[in-house]
Scaffold this active site. Structure first.
Site, PDB file in Angstrom:
ATOM      1  N   SER A  84       0.843  -1.204   0.000  1.00  0.00           N
ATOM      2  CA  SER A  84       0.000   0.000   0.000  1.00  0.00           C
ATOM      3  C   SER A  84       0.875   1.249   0.000  1.00  0.00           C
ATOM      4  CB  SER A  84      -0.896   0.019   1.237  1.00  0.00           C
ATOM      5  OG  SER A  84      -1.435   1.313   1.395  1.00  0.00           O
ATOM      6  N   HIS A 123      -1.143  -1.545  -4.181  1.00  0.00           N
ATOM      7  CA  HIS A 123      -2.401  -1.170  -3.536  1.00  0.00           C
ATOM      8  C   HIS A 123      -2.451   0.351  -3.400  1.00  0.00           C
ATOM      9  CE1 HIS A 123      -5.899  -2.163  -0.993  1.00  0.00           C
ATOM     10  NE2 HIS A 123      -5.524  -1.159  -0.217  1.00  0.00           N
ATOM     11  N   ASP A 180      -4.677   3.488  -2.162  1.00  0.00           N
ATOM     12  CA  ASP A 180      -5.778   3.833  -1.262  1.00  0.00           C
ATOM     13  C   ASP A 180      -6.312   5.228  -1.534  1.00  0.00           C
ATOM     14  OD1 ASP A 180      -6.077   1.594   0.643  1.00  0.00           O
ATOM     15  OD2 ASP A 180      -3.994   2.052   1.162  1.00  0.00           O
ATOM     16  N   MET A 223      -8.979   8.038  -0.476  1.00  0.00           N
ATOM     17  CA  MET A 223      -9.847   8.413   0.654  1.00  0.00           C
ATOM     18  C   MET A 223     -10.461   9.776   0.399  1.00  0.00           C
ATOM     19  SD  MET A 223      -7.372   7.358   3.776  1.00  0.00           S
ATOM     20  CE  MET A 223      -6.708   5.695   3.938  1.00  0.00           C
ATOM     21  N   HIS A 237      -8.165   0.764  -4.108  1.00  0.00           N
ATOM     22  CA  HIS A 237      -9.123   0.607  -3.005  1.00  0.00           C
ATOM     23  C   HIS A 237      -9.771   1.959  -2.765  1.00  0.00           C
ATOM     24  CE1 HIS A 237      -9.488  -0.242   1.644  1.00  0.00           C
ATOM     25  NE2 HIS A 237     -10.675  -0.213   1.053  1.00  0.00           N
ATOM     26  N   MET A 292     -12.050   4.235  -0.833  1.00  0.00           N
ATOM     27  CA  MET A 292     -12.788   4.459   0.414  1.00  0.00           C
ATOM     28  C   MET A 292     -13.538   5.764   0.226  1.00  0.00           C
ATOM     29  SD  MET A 292      -9.725   3.224   2.888  1.00  0.00           S
ATOM     30  CE  MET A 292      -8.545   3.309   1.559  1.00  0.00           C
ATOM     31  N   MET A 338     -11.477  -5.904   5.653  1.00  0.00           N
ATOM     32  CA  MET A 338     -10.638  -4.914   6.344  1.00  0.00           C
ATOM     33  C   MET A 338     -10.288  -5.452   7.727  1.00  0.00           C
ATOM     34  SD  MET A 338      -9.943  -2.373   4.377  1.00  0.00           S
ATOM     35  CE  MET A 338      -9.075  -1.410   5.632  1.00  0.00           C
ATOM     36  N   GLY A 362      -9.098   4.112   6.891  1.00  0.00           N
ATOM     37  CA  GLY A 362      -8.879   5.543   7.100  1.00  0.00           C
ATOM     38  C   GLY A 362      -7.442   5.920   7.385  1.00  0.00           C
ATOM     39  N   GLY A 413      -0.837   2.138   9.453  1.00  0.00           N
ATOM     40  CA  GLY A 413      -0.090   2.012  10.696  1.00  0.00           C
ATOM     41  C   GLY A 413      -0.894   1.618  11.923  1.00  0.00           C
ATOM     42  N   ASP A 461      -6.404  -6.310   4.648  1.00  0.00           N
ATOM     43  CA  ASP A 461      -5.797  -4.984   4.576  1.00  0.00           C
ATOM     44  C   ASP A 461      -5.859  -4.316   5.944  1.00  0.00           C
ATOM     45  OD1 ASP A 461      -4.969  -2.432   3.889  1.00  0.00           O
ATOM     46  OD2 ASP A 461      -6.699  -1.975   2.617  1.00  0.00           O
ATOM     47  N   GLY A 462      -4.671  -4.071   6.500  1.00  0.00           N
ATOM     48  CA  GLY A 462      -4.590  -3.331   7.750  1.00  0.00           C
ATOM     49  C   GLY A 462      -3.846  -4.091   8.835  1.00  0.00           C
ATOM     50  N   GLY A 463      -2.716  -3.541   9.244  1.00  0.00           N
ATOM     51  CA  GLY A 463      -1.969  -4.131  10.354  1.00  0.00           C
ATOM     52  C   GLY A 463      -1.316  -5.465  10.057  1.00  0.00           C
ATOM     53  N   GLY A 521       1.195  -1.846   4.193  1.00  0.00           N
ATOM     54  CA  GLY A 521       1.733  -0.504   4.017  1.00  0.00           C
ATOM     55  C   GLY A 521       3.002  -0.322   4.822  1.00  0.00           C
TER      56      GLY A 521
HETATM   57  C1  DX5 Z   1      -6.336   1.742   5.514  1.00  0.00           C
HETATM   58  C2  DX5 Z   1      -5.839   1.368   4.131  1.00  0.00           C
HETATM   59  C3  DX5 Z   1      -4.706   0.433   4.142  1.00  0.00           C
HETATM   60  C4  DX5 Z   1      -3.448   0.943   4.802  1.00  0.00           C
HETATM   61  C5  DX5 Z   1      -2.744  -0.233   5.391  1.00  0.00           C
HETATM   62  O1  DX5 Z   1      -7.528   2.412   5.420  1.00  0.00           O
HETATM   63  O2  DX5 Z   1      -6.882   0.760   3.393  1.00  0.00           O
HETATM   64  O3  DX5 Z   1      -4.418  -0.032   2.823  1.00  0.00           O
HETATM   65  O4  DX5 Z   1      -2.587   1.611   3.930  1.00  0.00           O
HETATM   66  O5  DX5 Z   1      -1.656   0.196   6.120  1.00  0.00           O
HETATM   67  P1  DX5 Z   1      -0.891  -0.731   7.156  1.00  0.00           P
HETATM   68  O6  DX5 Z   1      -0.398  -1.929   6.419  1.00  0.00           O
HETATM   69  O7  DX5 Z   1       0.212   0.168   7.625  1.00  0.00           O
HETATM   70  O8  DX5 Z   1      -1.870  -1.073   8.235  1.00  0.00           O
HETATM   71 ZN    ZN Z   2      -6.402  -0.253   1.454  1.00  0.00          ZN
END
Ligand code: DX5
Ligand code: ZN
Length: 218
Positions: A7, A32, A34, A36, A65, A67, A136, A141, A144, A174-176, A196
């Site tokens: 990401s 990826h 993102d 927003m 992606h 959002m 998710m 949003g 990290g 996706d996420g963490g 990310g």
């Molecule tokens: C969050 C995004 C993710 C984000 C993931 O809303 O959709 O793609 O960049 O970041 P990490 O991998 O750092 O959690």
């Molecule tokens: Zn994403």
């Protein structure tokens, strides 16, 4: 096949092109991206002009992606500016089938995503219509954040539903996600991994290589 989709939200935007080349050369298959809108999620990231520029200098698969609220308004435009797959949020629209149709008509792959609080059952009716479902594993949003443990069961549940229906959808998380919990999400049934911070912090090549090894792709 397991796919790593770094990401770029966690990248250094001053040297974005260079960092994208680095993840590509290290073996990551997707990118990826993102988007927003400050409405569906609190933050604003970037939009079409950035994707258009990146498209000119990269032939990676663009996993976009979005959002954004009412994604049907912009879905076609994201394909026009370079998305190979557009993933929108189930919660963001009352026109789910229409949005899928708009993306398909443009010739791109379709992903559908649910937030941590949305039950898997809500997305199950759409599985036959999409290429990928994104579970998710943090609140969308921000990059990290920490992985939300109860989401592992959602990954298992959606994979079970896909198998039971005899479908071939990919399951993205996706996420963490990082080297510490990657094996766990793969075992739960995810095969597309977004990361990310775990990719862009410190040494990008080493991070991608380590993740691809765990995924059996290196
Ligand atoms: C969050 C995004 C993710 C984000 C993931 O809303 O959709 O793609 O960049 O970041 P990490 O991998 O750092 O959690
Ligand atoms: Zn994403």
């Amino acid at each position: 096949m397991n796919i790593l989709s770094p990401s770029i939200l966690a990248a250094d935007f001053a040297i974005l092109g260079k960092q994208i080349n680095e993840v590509h050369e290290a073996g990551a298959q997707y990118l990826h991206i993102d988007v927003m809108d400050g409405i569906f999620v609190p933050q604003i990231s970037f939009g079409m002009p950035v994707i258009t520029s990146l498209r000119k200098s990269s032939d990676m698969f663009f996993d976009v992606h979005i959002m954004i609220d009412r994604p049907e308004r912009y879905a076609a435009e994201f394909v026009d500016c370079g998305a190979d797959m557009v993933t929108f949020h189930l919660e963001a629209t009352e026109q789910v089938v229409e949005t899928i149709g708009i993306i398909r008509a443009k010739g791109a792959k379709v992903g559908i995503s649910i937030k941590p609080g949305t039950p898997v059952a809500d997305v199950v009716p759409y599985l036959p219509l999409v290429d990928m479902v994104l579970i998710m594993t943090v609140e969308p949003g921000y990059g990290g954040q920490s992985y939300i443990p109860y989401c592992t069961d959602k990954v298992k549940e959606v994979r079970r539903a896909i198998t039971e229906q005899g479908l071939t959808c990919d399951v993205q998380v996706d996420g963490g996600i990082g080297t510490d919990n990657l094996q766990m999400v793969l075992e739960a049934g995810a095969n597309m991994i977004v990361a990310g911070s775990a990719v862009f912090k410190n040494n990008i090549t080493e991070n991608v290589t380590n993740m691809l090894k765990i995924m059996g792709e290196k």
